[in-house]
Write a protein that holds these residues in place. Structure first.
Motif, short mmCIF file in Angstrom:
data_model
loop_
_atom_site.label_atom_id
_atom_site.label_comp_id
_atom_site.label_asym_id
_atom_site.label_seq_id
_atom_site.Cartn_x
_atom_site.Cartn_y
_atom_site.Cartn_z
N ASN A 28 11.27 5.35 3.32
CA ASN A 28 10.47 6.50 3.69
C ASN A 28 11.33 7.70 4.02
OD1 ASN A 28 7.62 6.69 4.21
ND2 ASN A 28 7.91 4.71 5.24
N PHE A 50 7.88 3.51 -3.18
CA PHE A 50 6.49 3.46 -3.62
C PHE A 50 6.11 4.64 -4.50
CE2 PHE A 50 6.76 4.59 0.94
CZ PHE A 50 6.41 5.93 0.87
N SER A 78 12.95 -3.78 -1.76
CA SER A 78 12.60 -2.61 -2.56
C SER A 78 13.79 -2.07 -3.33
CB SER A 78 12.05 -1.51 -1.66
OG SER A 78 10.99 -2.01 -0.89
N CYS B 14 8.30 -6.55 1.86
CA CYS B 14 8.54 -5.33 1.11
C CYS B 14 9.31 -5.63 -0.18
CB CYS B 14 9.37 -4.40 2.00
SG CYS B 14 9.52 -2.78 1.36
N PRO B 15 8.97 -5.12 -1.33
CA PRO B 15 7.94 -4.10 -1.59
C PRO B 15 6.58 -4.65 -2.01
CG PRO B 15 9.24 -4.43 -3.57
CD PRO B 15 9.73 -5.42 -2.55
N ILE B 18 2.99 -3.12 -1.04
CA ILE B 18 2.66 -1.84 -1.67
C ILE B 18 2.40 -2.02 -3.16
CG2 ILE B 18 3.56 0.41 -2.31
CD1 ILE B 18 3.43 0.86 0.44
N VAL B 19 3.20 -2.87 -3.80
CA VAL B 19 3.01 -3.12 -5.24
C VAL B 19 1.60 -3.65 -5.47
CG1 VAL B 19 3.75 -4.56 -7.18
CG2 VAL B 19 5.46 -3.48 -5.71
N LYS B 22 -1.13 -0.99 -4.74
CA LYS B 22 -1.24 -0.03 -5.84
C LYS B 22 -2.06 -0.62 -6.99
CE LYS B 22 1.32 2.65 -9.23
NZ LYS B 22 0.36 2.31 -10.28
N ASP B 40 3.86 -7.64 7.08
CA ASP B 40 5.22 -7.07 7.05
C ASP B 40 5.23 -5.75 7.85
OD1 ASP B 40 7.91 -6.77 6.24
OD2 ASP B 40 7.26 -5.35 4.70
N LYS B 41 6.13 -5.70 8.84
CA LYS B 41 6.17 -4.51 9.71
C LYS B 41 6.51 -3.23 8.95
CE LYS B 41 6.18 -5.81 14.38
NZ LYS B 41 7.04 -6.64 15.18
N ALA B 45 4.57 1.63 8.23
CA ALA B 45 4.92 3.02 7.95
C ALA B 45 4.76 3.34 6.46
CB ALA B 45 6.36 3.29 8.37
N ASP B 46 5.04 2.34 5.60
CA ASP B 46 5.07 2.60 4.17
C ASP B 46 3.68 2.80 3.57
OD1 ASP B 46 7.74 2.36 4.43
OD2 ASP B 46 7.98 0.52 3.26
N ALA B 49 2.41 6.27 4.20
CA ALA B 49 3.20 7.24 3.44
C ALA B 49 2.82 7.19 1.95
CB ALA B 49 4.69 6.96 3.61
N TRP B 50 2.60 5.99 1.45
CA TRP B 50 2.20 5.84 0.04
C TRP B 50 0.79 6.42 -0.18
CZ3 TRP B 50 -1.94 2.96 -1.94
CH2 TRP B 50 -2.02 2.94 -3.35
N ALA B 53 1.06 10.15 -0.24
CA ALA B 53 1.70 10.64 -1.47
C ALA B 53 0.71 10.60 -2.63
CB ALA B 53 2.94 9.81 -1.78
#
Lengths: 375, 75
Positions: A28, A50, A78, B14-15, B18-19, B22, B40-41, B45-46, B49-50, B53
Motif C-alpha cells: 500500500n 492489487f 504479493s 496475501c495476495p 484480493i485476487v 477481484k 489475513d490482517k 488495509a489492502d 485501498a483496492w 482504487a
C-alpha cells in the motif's frame, strides 16, 4: 526468465556496500511512505500489488532492464506474484524472502573496533528498524547492551566467538522495540541490568544499573562503566567502554537527539535531557566514539555500515547539541514531535514483563520505523 | 445486510484475498454487492485501498473473532 529469491542478508549487503538496486515495492502507498528499505543508491517504484492484478505491461517501461530489481511486499506472497508476472513478461527480477517482516528482523553484526588486550566491540545493525545492539568481547567473556528480541542472533554469535555472555544491559526501558535482554540473561545465566528508575513497574527480577556501576569483561580489565544520563527516559544510562567508546542509548544519536515524551512525561524530562546533553556529556572526552542505540536515516551509516562518530564531531555538527537557548531547546523537544513509534505503549508493557504476546503479535507491534529521535 | 454473492477468503494469505475478491467482483453487475470474509490482517488495509482504487464502495465492515467481513458494492 527466472524469478530469484533474495534473503534479507543479501539486501543488507547491498545497503552496506552502497550498491545500486531498483526496488519495486508493491505494498500500500501508506505503508511504503511510512517505512521502506533504505539504501544510499536505491531507487524506488511503489505500485500496490492489487493494481497489477490485470498485468504488469503498464509498468514495464518504468522498470530498468539493466539493474538489479527487487520486488518487495509485507510478507512475501504479493511480491512473488508480481515477480512471476514480470518474469513472464521477460524480465529477470528477485523478490524479498519473508518481505518487510523479515527485513524488519534482520541483524547484521559489524565489528566497530578492537579493544585493549585483544578484545572486540561489535555493533548489531538492525537495518530494517534502525536498532543498534552491542557486544563487548574479551578473553572468553561477553557483555551485551540493548539486545533486540532475536536472542539467537546474540547467543549464536557468542558461541561462534567462543565466549560466555556474562552481563546483559538495557540502557533504558525501550518503547520502540522489544528487548531481548532478560531472555538472553535467563538462558545464559548472565546478570541482567536495568536502570531502577525505568523499572518501577517491571514484574521480573533484575540487577539495578546505577551511575558508576562498572563491570570488567575478561581478565584484562575491559571496563564497561555506567553514566546516569536521563532525558529520553528518567532512567536512561550511558556506558563508556574501554575509555574509548560512549554508548549513548536513546539519548544522543548521530544526526539527532532523543525525544523525552515516550513515557508521557516530556515536560518533566526535558530539563534532564538538557542537563545530560549540555553538561554531563560536555564533561567527557571529545575523543570518545559515540555508539547510539538507533539510527533514523541511512545517511547516518558510515562507509563500513557502522553507526559511529566522535563525540567532538557531534558537538560541532549535531543540531540538537547546538541549541543555545534553553526555551528554544524545550520547544524543539516537546512540540511538533514526529509521530510516536507503532504500539509504543504496548511495547513498554512487554518490556515491563506485564504482557507476553506471541511472536506474530510482537512482529506486528514492531512494524515501522523506530521514531525515537528529535531532529 | 444483503449481498448478491458471498466469498469465503478465510485462512488465505496475501495476495489471495484480493485476487479472489477481484475475480468475484468481475462476475457482478454494477451496483451489486459482494460479501467477503477474510482473516489475513494485511487485507484489513489492502481491501479498502483496492476498493478505492477501483472506484467501488465499502458499505460495511465488521470484525468478529478474528474474521473480518466486508460488504463491497461494485462501481
Amino acid at each position: 526468465m527466472s524469478v530469484l529469491k533474495w534473503s534479507a542478508a543479501q539486501v543488507a549487503k547491498k545497503v552496506i556496500n552502497n550498491e545500486e538496486l531498483f526496488i519495486l515495492d508493491v505494498r500500500n502507498t501508506d505503508a511504503f511512505e511510512d517505512w521502506k528499505i533504505d539504501g544510499h543508491k536505491f531507487e524506488y517504484l511503489n505500485i500496490p500489488y492489487f493494481e497489477l492484478l490485470d498485468g504488469v505491461e503498464d509498468i514495464l517501461p518504468k522498470i530498468p532492464a539493466d539493474k538489479d530489481v527487487l520486488v518487495v511486499c509485507a510478507k512475501e506472497g504479493s511480491s512473488l506474484m508480481v515477480a512471476e508476472m514480470l518474469s513472464e513478461a521477460g524480465r529477470t527480477v528477485a523478490y524479498l524472502e519473508g518481505g518487510m517482516k523479515t527485513w524488519s528482523e534482520y541483524l547484521e553484526p559489524i565489528k566497530v573496533g578492537d579493544l585493549t588486550g585483544g578484545g572486540e566491540l561489535y555493533q548489531f545493525v538492525r537495518l530494517g528498524k534502525g536498532c543498534l545492539s552491542y557486544m563487548v568481547i574479551s578473553e572468553g567473556e561477553a557483555a551485551i547492551i540493548d539486545a533486540v528480541r532475536f536472542t539467537d542472533a546474540f547467543t549464536s554469535f557468542a558461541e561462534e566467538k567462543n565466549v560466555k555472555i556474562k552481563y546483559v544491559f538495557d540502557t533504558h526501558l525501550h518503547a520502540d522495540h522489544i528487548s531481548g535482554g532478560r531472555h538472553i540473561a535467563a538462558t545464559t545465566g548472565a546478570t541482567y541490568y536495568l536502570p531502577p528508575k525505568d523499572a518501577e513497574e517491571v514484574v521480573f527480577d533484575y540487577t539495578p544499573l546505577l551511575d558508576g556501576t562498572a563491570v570488567q569483561v575478561g581478565a584484562s580489565k575491559i571496563d564497561v562503566g555506567a553514566i546516569y544520563s536521563p532525558g529520553h527516559t528518567i532512567g536512561s544510562t550511558s556506558f563508556v567502554v574501554d575509555s574509548k567508546y560512549l554508548l549513548t542509548g536513546d539519548i544522543l544519536f548521530i544526526d539527532s537527539i532523543g525525544r523525552p515524551d515516550l513515557a508521557g512525561l516530556a515536560e518533566d524530562w526535558v530539563g534532564d535531557l538538557r542537563e545530560t546533553l549540555y553538561k554531563r556529556y560536555r564533561e567527557l572526552s571529545e575523543d570518545l566514539i559515540v555508539l547510539p542505540a538507533h539510527f533514523m536515516i541511512i545517511d547516518e551509516l558510515n562507509e563500513d555500515g557502522t553507526v559511529a562518530k566522535h563525540l567532538g564531531q557531534l558537538f560541532a555538527e549535531n543540531h540538537g547539541l547546538n541549541i543555545k537557548d534553553e526555551a528554544e531547546f524545550r520547544s524543539v523537544v516537546t512540540e511538533h514531535l514526529p509521530p510516536q513509534p507503532n504500539a509504543y505503549q504496548e511495547i513498554r508493557r512487554v518490556n515491563m514483563g506485564k504482557i507476553t504476546p506471541t511472536q506474530d503479535e510482537q512482529t506486528e507491534m514492531e512494524i515501522g520505523p523506530n521514531r525515537c529521535a528529535v531532529r | 445486510m444483503k449481498s448478491n454473492l458471498q466469498l469465503d477468503a478465510k485462512g488465505l494469505s496475501c495476495p489471495m484475498p484480493i485476487v479472489k475478491t477481484k475475480k468475484a467482483i468481475d462476475t457482478l453487475a454494477s451496483g451489486e454487492i459482494l460479501e467477503v470474509q477474510v482473516t489475513d490482517k494485511g487485507a484489513l488495509a489492502d481491501i479498502p485501498a483496492w476498493v478505492k482504487a477501483g472506484g467501488h464502495a465499502i458499505l460495511d465492515k465488521s470484525e468478529d473473532a478474528g474474521v473480518i467481513t466486508f460488504f463491497i458494492q461494485k462501481a
